[in-house]
Design a protein around this motif. Structure first.
Motif, PDB file in Angstrom:
ATOM      1  N   MET A   1      -9.466 -30.728  67.457  1.00 24.19           N
ATOM      2  CA  MET A   1      -8.227 -29.934  67.469  1.00 24.19           C
ATOM      3  C   MET A   1      -7.424 -30.187  66.196  1.00 24.19           C
ATOM      4  O   MET A   1      -7.361 -31.310  65.700  1.00 24.19           O
ATOM      5  CB  MET A   1      -7.368 -30.307  68.679  1.00 24.19           C
ATOM      6  N   THR A   2      -6.843 -29.120  65.648  1.00 29.57           N
ATOM      7  CA  THR A   2      -6.029 -29.242  64.449  1.00 29.57           C
ATOM      8  C   THR A   2      -4.787 -30.076  64.731  1.00 29.57           C
ATOM      9  O   THR A   2      -4.113 -29.883  65.745  1.00 29.57           O
ATOM     10  CB  THR A   2      -5.601 -27.843  63.954  1.00 29.57           C
ATOM     11  N   GLN A   3      -4.503 -31.029  63.833  1.00 26.74           N
ATOM     12  CA  GLN A   3      -3.302 -31.832  64.009  1.00 26.74           C
ATOM     13  C   GLN A   3      -2.061 -30.936  63.962  1.00 26.74           C
ATOM     14  O   GLN A   3      -1.952 -30.049  63.104  1.00 26.74           O
ATOM     15  CB  GLN A   3      -3.188 -32.879  62.909  1.00 26.74           C
ATOM     16  N   PRO A   4      -1.091 -31.154  64.839  1.00 25.24           N
ATOM     17  CA  PRO A   4       0.102 -30.300  64.848  1.00 25.24           C
ATOM     18  C   PRO A   4       1.091 -30.681  63.756  1.00 25.24           C
ATOM     19  O   PRO A   4       1.034 -31.772  63.180  1.00 25.24           O
ATOM     20  CB  PRO A   4       0.697 -30.569  66.239  1.00 25.24           C
ATOM     21  N   PHE A   5       1.986 -29.769  63.481  1.00 18.33           N
ATOM     22  CA  PHE A   5       3.187 -30.049  62.702  1.00 18.33           C
ATOM     23  C   PHE A   5       4.344 -30.251  63.684  1.00 18.33           C
ATOM     24  O   PHE A   5       4.412 -29.585  64.727  1.00 18.33           O
ATOM     25  CB  PHE A   5       3.553 -28.879  61.788  1.00 18.33           C
ATOM     26  N   GLY A   6       5.233 -31.164  63.340  1.00 19.26           N
ATOM     27  CA  GLY A   6       6.498 -31.292  64.047  1.00 19.26           C
ATOM     28  C   GLY A   6       7.618 -30.749  63.179  1.00 19.26           C
ATOM     29  O   GLY A   6       7.488 -30.663  61.958  1.00 19.26           O
ATOM     30  N   TYR A   7       8.727 -30.368  63.816  1.00 21.97           N
ATOM     31  CA  TYR A   7       9.834 -29.763  63.047  1.00 21.97           C
ATOM     32  C   TYR A   7      11.145 -30.101  63.751  1.00 21.97           C
ATOM     33  O   TYR A   7      11.382 -29.667  64.877  1.00 21.97           O
ATOM     34  CB  TYR A   7       9.631 -28.248  62.995  1.00 21.97           C
ATOM     35  N   PHE A   8      11.978 -30.900  63.101  1.00 22.18           N
ATOM     36  CA  PHE A   8      13.318 -31.147  63.622  1.00 22.18           C
ATOM     37  C   PHE A   8      14.269 -30.116  63.036  1.00 22.18           C
ATOM     38  O   PHE A   8      14.289 -29.893  61.820  1.00 22.18           O
ATOM     39  CB  PHE A   8      13.811 -32.559  63.264  1.00 22.18           C
ATOM     40  N   VAL A   9      15.085 -29.492  63.892  1.00 17.13           N
ATOM     41  CA  VAL A   9      16.017 -28.447  63.465  1.00 17.13           C
ATOM     42  C   VAL A   9      17.435 -28.834  63.877  1.00 17.13           C
ATOM     43  O   VAL A   9      17.722 -29.003  65.069  1.00 17.13           O
ATOM     44  CB  VAL A   9      15.646 -27.083  64.085  1.00 17.13           C
ATOM     45  N   HIS A  10      18.315 -28.970  62.909  1.00 16.66           N
ATOM     46  CA  HIS A  10      19.742 -29.181  63.176  1.00 16.66           C
ATOM     47  C   HIS A  10      20.300 -27.901  63.792  1.00 16.66           C
ATOM     48  O   HIS A  10      19.989 -26.801  63.337  1.00 16.66           O
ATOM     49  CB  HIS A  10      20.457 -29.506  61.868  1.00 16.66           C
ATOM     50  N   HIS A  11      21.121 -28.056  64.807  1.00 19.01           N
ATOM     51  CA  HIS A  11      21.566 -26.882  65.568  1.00 19.01           C
ATOM     52  C   HIS A  11      22.890 -26.298  65.097  1.00 19.01           C
ATOM     53  O   HIS A  11      23.374 -25.332  65.693  1.00 19.01           O
ATOM     54  CB  HIS A  11      21.666 -27.235  67.054  1.00 19.01           C
ATOM     55  N   GLN A  12      23.493 -26.841  64.030  1.00 13.52           N
ATOM     56  CA  GLN A  12      24.722 -26.242  63.520  1.00 13.52           C
ATOM     57  C   GLN A  12      24.390 -25.034  62.653  1.00 13.52           C
ATOM     58  O   GLN A  12      23.474 -25.076  61.834  1.00 13.52           O
ATOM     59  CB  GLN A  12      25.527 -27.245  62.687  1.00 13.52           C
ATOM     60  N   ILE A  35       8.793 -27.917  67.904  1.00 18.75           N
ATOM     61  CA  ILE A  35      10.142 -27.955  67.345  1.00 18.75           C
ATOM     62  C   ILE A  35      11.007 -28.842  68.228  1.00 18.75           C
ATOM     63  O   ILE A  35      10.994 -28.718  69.454  1.00 18.75           O
ATOM     64  CB  ILE A  35      10.744 -26.535  67.280  1.00 18.75           C
ATOM     65  N   PHE A  36      11.775 -29.712  67.596  1.00 11.19           N
ATOM     66  CA  PHE A  36      12.732 -30.557  68.296  1.00 11.19           C
ATOM     67  C   PHE A  36      14.142 -30.135  67.889  1.00 11.19           C
ATOM     68  O   PHE A  36      14.479 -30.137  66.704  1.00 11.19           O
ATOM     69  CB  PHE A  36      12.512 -32.034  67.950  1.00 11.19           C
ATOM     70  N   CYS A  37      14.950 -29.756  68.869  1.00  8.22           N
ATOM     71  CA  CYS A  37      16.287 -29.255  68.567  1.00  8.22           C
ATOM     72  C   CYS A  37      17.174 -29.450  69.795  1.00  8.22           C
ATOM     73  O   CYS A  37      16.694 -29.451  70.933  1.00  8.22           O
ATOM     74  CB  CYS A  37      16.236 -27.770  68.185  1.00  8.22           C
ATOM     75  N   ALA A  38      18.476 -29.585  69.555  1.00  5.80           N
ATOM     76  CA  ALA A  38      19.418 -29.735  70.663  1.00  5.80           C
ATOM     77  C   ALA A  38      19.687 -28.407  71.365  1.00  5.80           C
ATOM     78  O   ALA A  38      20.281 -28.402  72.449  1.00  5.80           O
ATOM     79  CB  ALA A  38      20.726 -30.342  70.160  1.00  5.80           C
TER      80      ALA A  38
END
Length: 379
Positions: A1-12, A35-38
């Protein structure tokens, strides 16, 4: 399986989420993305294979925070790291556990110096989104220096002069990333927003990252140009002493800001990144007024725009009729539409996605095994 990308997104604001969505839609469908986001309600349409994981805000209390440790100094390598916040602990644990379980190829950080450093500490290569501002402090430098790559959602000619050669060498500059660079035709845009073809129109645009411009100085400007129609979109700060004329209209939040920009004869706006890219793509005369942001982000961006000759910059809205006349006249006289259009890449999202794929491939491709020299001596 292809390794994933992670992505943190600021919510402002909206720019972080819009950049993320543009990249997500340009990445190969075989590349998983988490994606990691509030917040999960600020994103444009995302592909089906993209997952959003909601995490507590790193910047806002959510309840249960200790207040007994506020006197403990924050080290210079961190920006926002209060002690005793359960939400921060949960957010960091969620991301760290994901790192451990999926072995991601890259973590893209837009933006948090702490998340970038978390990735590095967890032995995950990260790409740090690069923003304007006075960011030579140890916290930013740690995030930048430890990054496998840097991503700048603007043209290389808008780089700050202190960014050295090593920093630029690992930066992907992508002017127009996160905005629709297909600018609506002016006459069609005018019909859609209800402006006559021959009606001189000034647009005042405020993005989602702040409180907008003050009502009083805009009223002064509109009174100074009674034959011009003024339209504001986005927030406006109400002033009890503002005396507005009939030629200014506040439309608030709209779903089609690009059409308003395309329809305008002149735009007054701050220097948030999405706003910048929309105006540059439309190549409109632009009176740029930077707003307060951490690390003087908008002021440093305004300096870069002025140096590139793609905006007329003032430190604040004009405060008299004469000052308005001078600022608007200078904005028109110094307008360079070709230079503005030159700030926008043809395919910024695709270019960024391919850069990320190439970076991941380079990082995770094993080096060829060393070969020993042949021994021709017979020994």
């Amino acid at each position: 399986m292809t390794q994933p990308f992670g992505y943190f997104v600021h919510h402002q604001g909206r720019g972080h989420a819009e950049r993320c969505a543009a990249i997500a839609n340009a990445l190969p469908v075989t590349r998983p993305l988490t994606i990691f986001c509030a917040r999960d309600d600020i994103f444009p349409a995302l592909p089906a294979h993209v997952e959003i994981v909601r995490i507590p805000s790193l910047f806002e209390p959510g309840g249960g925070e200790a207040t007994t440790m506020d006197d403990i100094a924050t080290p210079a390598t961190l920006h926002c790291a209060p002690l005793g916040w359960p939400g921060i602990r949960r957010a960091m644990a969620t991301i760290a556990n994901w790192f451990d379980s999926v072995n991601p190829a890259l973590m893209i950080c837009d933006v948090s110096a702490e998340i970038a450093q978390l990735a590095r500490i967890c032995s995950v290569p990260h790409v740090k989104v690069l923003q304007h501002g006075d960011r030579g402090d140890p916290g930013h430098r740690a995030a930048y220096d430890g990054a496998a790559g840097l991503l700048a959602a603007f043209h290389a000619d808008l780089a700050q002069p202190e960014w050295d050669a090593a920093m630029r060498a690992k930066t992907c500059f992508a002017g127009g990333l996160g905005v629709d660079i297909c600018v609506p035709e002016r006459e069609l845009a005018r019909r859609r927003i209800g402006v006559a073809a021959d009606e001189e129109t000034i647009l005042v645009l405020s993005g989602g990252g702040g409180d907008g411009f003050g009502q009083a100085p805009l009223a002064v400007g509109a009174r100074a140009k009674p034959g011009t129609r003024w339209i504001t979109i986005g927030p406006v700060q109400r002033d009890w002493h503002a005396t507005e004329p009939a030629n200014i209209e506040h439309r608030g939040w709209v779903d089609n800001p690009a059409e308003y920009v395309a329809a305008a004869d002149l735009v007054i706006a701050s220097t948030g990144n999405t706003t910048c890219q929309q105006i540059l793509a439309a190549a409109r005369p632009w009176l740029a007024i930077p707003e307060w942001r951490y690390f003087d982000e908008q002021h440093r961006k305004a300096e870069a725009l002025a140096a590139a000759g793609v905006a007329c910059v003032r430190p604040h809205l004009p405060s008299s009729a004469d000052a308005w006349e001078q600022a608007l006249a200078e904005t028109r006289a110094t307008h360079r539409p070709d230079a503005q259009r030159g700030m926008i890449a043809d395919t910024p999202a695709h270019d960024t996605a391919m850069w990320l794929e190439a970076l991941a491939a380079r990082l995770w491709t094993p080096a060829p095994a060393a070969t020993l020299p042949l021994d021709l001596t017979g020994a």
